[in-house]
Design a protein around this motif. Structure first.
Motif, PDB file in Angstrom:
ATOM      1  N   LEU A   1       0.942  -1.160   0.071  1.00 22.48           N
ATOM      2  CA  LEU A   1      -0.194  -0.121   0.022  1.00 22.48           C
ATOM      3  C   LEU A   1       0.664   1.279  -0.063  1.00 22.48           C
ATOM      4  CD1 LEU A   1      -2.431  -1.119   2.767  1.00 22.48           C
ATOM      5  CD2 LEU A   1      -2.859  -0.869   0.192  1.00 22.48           C
TER       6      LEU A   1
ATOM      7  N   LYS B   1       1.259   2.406  -6.937  1.00 23.36           N
ATOM      8  CA  LYS B   1       0.587   1.788  -7.952  1.00 23.36           C
ATOM      9  C   LYS B   1      -0.556   2.553  -8.651  1.00 23.36           C
ATOM     10  CE  LYS B   1      -0.744  -1.800  -5.220  1.00 23.36           C
ATOM     11  NZ  LYS B   1      -0.028  -1.311  -3.956  1.00 23.36           N
ATOM     12  N   THR B   2      -1.324   3.208  -7.932  1.00 23.14           N
ATOM     13  CA  THR B   2      -2.566   4.100  -8.427  1.00 23.14           C
ATOM     14  C   THR B   2      -1.807   5.276  -8.960  1.00 23.14           C
ATOM     15  OG1 THR B   2      -3.846   3.222  -6.676  1.00 23.14           O
ATOM     16  CG2 THR B   2      -4.544   5.258  -7.483  1.00 23.14           C
TER      17      THR B   2
ATOM     18  N   THR C   1      -1.166   4.110 -12.448  1.00 21.83           N
ATOM     19  CA  THR C   1      -2.227   4.031 -13.299  1.00 21.83           C
ATOM     20  C   THR C   1      -2.688   5.317 -13.759  1.00 21.83           C
ATOM     21  OG1 THR C   1      -2.769   2.053 -11.857  1.00 21.83           O
ATOM     22  CG2 THR C   1      -4.302   2.930 -13.299  1.00 21.83           C
ATOM     23  N   LYS C   2      -2.538   6.371 -12.888  1.00 19.56           N
ATOM     24  CA  LYS C   2      -2.944   7.641 -13.426  1.00 19.56           C
ATOM     25  C   LYS C   2      -2.228   8.036 -14.575  1.00 19.56           C
ATOM     26  CE  LYS C   2      -4.261   9.358  -8.703  1.00 19.56           C
ATOM     27  NZ  LYS C   2      -3.867  10.208  -7.443  1.00 19.56           N
TER      28      LYS C   2
ATOM     29  N   LYS D   1      -9.144   6.945  -9.489  1.00 18.69           N
ATOM     30  CA  LYS D   1      -9.207   6.497  -7.809  1.00 18.69           C
ATOM     31  C   LYS D   1      -9.233   5.200  -7.859  1.00 18.69           C
ATOM     32  CE  LYS D   1     -12.894   9.840  -7.150  1.00 18.69           C
ATOM     33  NZ  LYS D   1     -14.350   9.820  -6.914  1.00 18.69           N
ATOM     34  N   SER D   2      -8.545   4.499  -6.695  1.00 15.46           N
ATOM     35  CA  SER D   2      -8.098   3.097  -6.327  1.00 15.46           C
ATOM     36  C   SER D   2      -9.312   2.529  -6.462  1.00 15.46           C
ATOM     37  CB  SER D   2      -7.512   2.853  -5.046  1.00 15.46           C
ATOM     38  OG  SER D   2      -7.295   1.415  -4.962  1.00 15.46           O
TER      39      SER D   2
ATOM     40  N   THR E   1     -10.164   0.140  -4.550  1.00 16.51           N
ATOM     41  CA  THR E   1     -10.477  -1.141  -3.537  1.00 16.51           C
ATOM     42  C   THR E   1     -11.760  -1.482  -3.213  1.00 16.51           C
ATOM     43  OG1 THR E   1      -8.260  -0.075  -2.746  1.00 16.51           O
ATOM     44  CG2 THR E   1      -9.592  -1.235  -1.188  1.00 16.51           C
TER      45      THR E   1
ATOM     46  N   HIS F   1      -9.584  -0.691 -14.425  1.00 14.18           N
ATOM     47  CA  HIS F   1      -8.446  -0.705 -13.306  1.00 14.18           C
ATOM     48  C   HIS F   1      -9.145  -1.632 -12.338  1.00 14.18           C
ATOM     49  CE1 HIS F   1      -6.241   1.925 -10.100  1.00 14.18           C
ATOM     50  NE2 HIS F   1      -5.498   0.769 -10.217  1.00 14.18           N
TER      51      HIS F   1
ATOM     52  N   ASP G   1      -8.616  -3.769  -8.587  1.00 11.97           N
ATOM     53  CA  ASP G   1      -8.030  -4.012  -7.168  1.00 11.97           C
ATOM     54  C   ASP G   1      -8.547  -5.162  -6.725  1.00 11.97           C
ATOM     55  OD1 ASP G   1      -7.117  -4.213  -4.441  1.00 11.97           O
ATOM     56  OD2 ASP G   1      -6.919  -1.973  -4.322  1.00 11.97           O
TER      57      ASP G   1
ATOM     58  N   GLU H   1      -4.273  -4.744  -9.759  1.00 12.20           N
ATOM     59  CA  GLU H   1      -3.458  -4.667  -8.546  1.00 12.20           C
ATOM     60  C   GLU H   1      -3.846  -5.958  -7.758  1.00 12.20           C
ATOM     61  OE1 GLU H   1      -3.513  -0.818  -6.485  1.00 12.20           O
ATOM     62  OE2 GLU H   1      -4.077   0.259  -8.334  1.00 12.20           O
TER      63      GLU H   1
END
Length: 157
Positions: free
Chosen positions: A37, A41-42, A45-46, A59-60, A62, A78, A80, A107
């Motif tokens: 964390l 990673k995010t 991805t951006k 945004k993540s 999650t 994307h 997670d 992810e």
């Protein structure tokens, strides 16, 4: 196997690298991101999204597991899958995303390893003692991603 390591010293550099990677991605490509964390990673991805022409806030995913962004050169999916630690990946129809007209970024892919396609790009994010510095390790699975890493190495050589 083709591998490459890149040291990045800022979130801006992480975004720029994501943009570079995006330029070489095709429909159906899968990029697997691994790291703790807060490892970037995010942020990566951006950059990937910007490189695909997606300007929506990334945004993540999650809590939603999958976020879809449709407005770029290619759609971005994307994912997670951390919450699938105890299974359930086969129920999501992930292969439909992986075989689609977009790019899938996953992810915590170790939780759906059996669902991954044969060809994908794996990127491991490692923190260092310096809060701003990350080491990204790229690993190609398949010819297309070997070529992608060789092209990236020309920019980061």
């Amino acid at each position: 196997m083709i591998e490459m390591k890149v040291e990045l010293t800022s979130s801006e550099a992480t975004i720029e690298l994501g943009k570079l990677v995006a330029k070489q991605l095709n429909a159906g490509d899968v990029v697997v991101l691994d790291g703790d964390l807060g490892a970037g990673k995010t942020t990566f991805t951006k950059g990937l999204a910007l490189g695909l022409g997606i300007h929506t806030v990334i945004k993540s995913p999650t809590f939603t597991i999958i976020r879809e962004y449709q407005e770029g050169r290619l759609p971005l999916y994307h994912m997670d899958v951390y919450r699938l630690e105890n299974g359930g990946g086969s129920d999501l129809g992930l292969e439909e995303y992986f075989d689609s007209d977009g790019v899938s970024v996953v992810e915590w892919a170790q939780f759906i390893a059996d669902e991954l396609p044969v060809d994908y790009l794996a990127i491991k994010f490692e923190r260092t003692d310096n809060d701003d510095t990350r080491i990204l390790s790229f690993e190609a699975h398949g010819e297309h991603f070997k070529h992608l890493i060789l092209e990236l190495s020309k920019h980061n050589g």
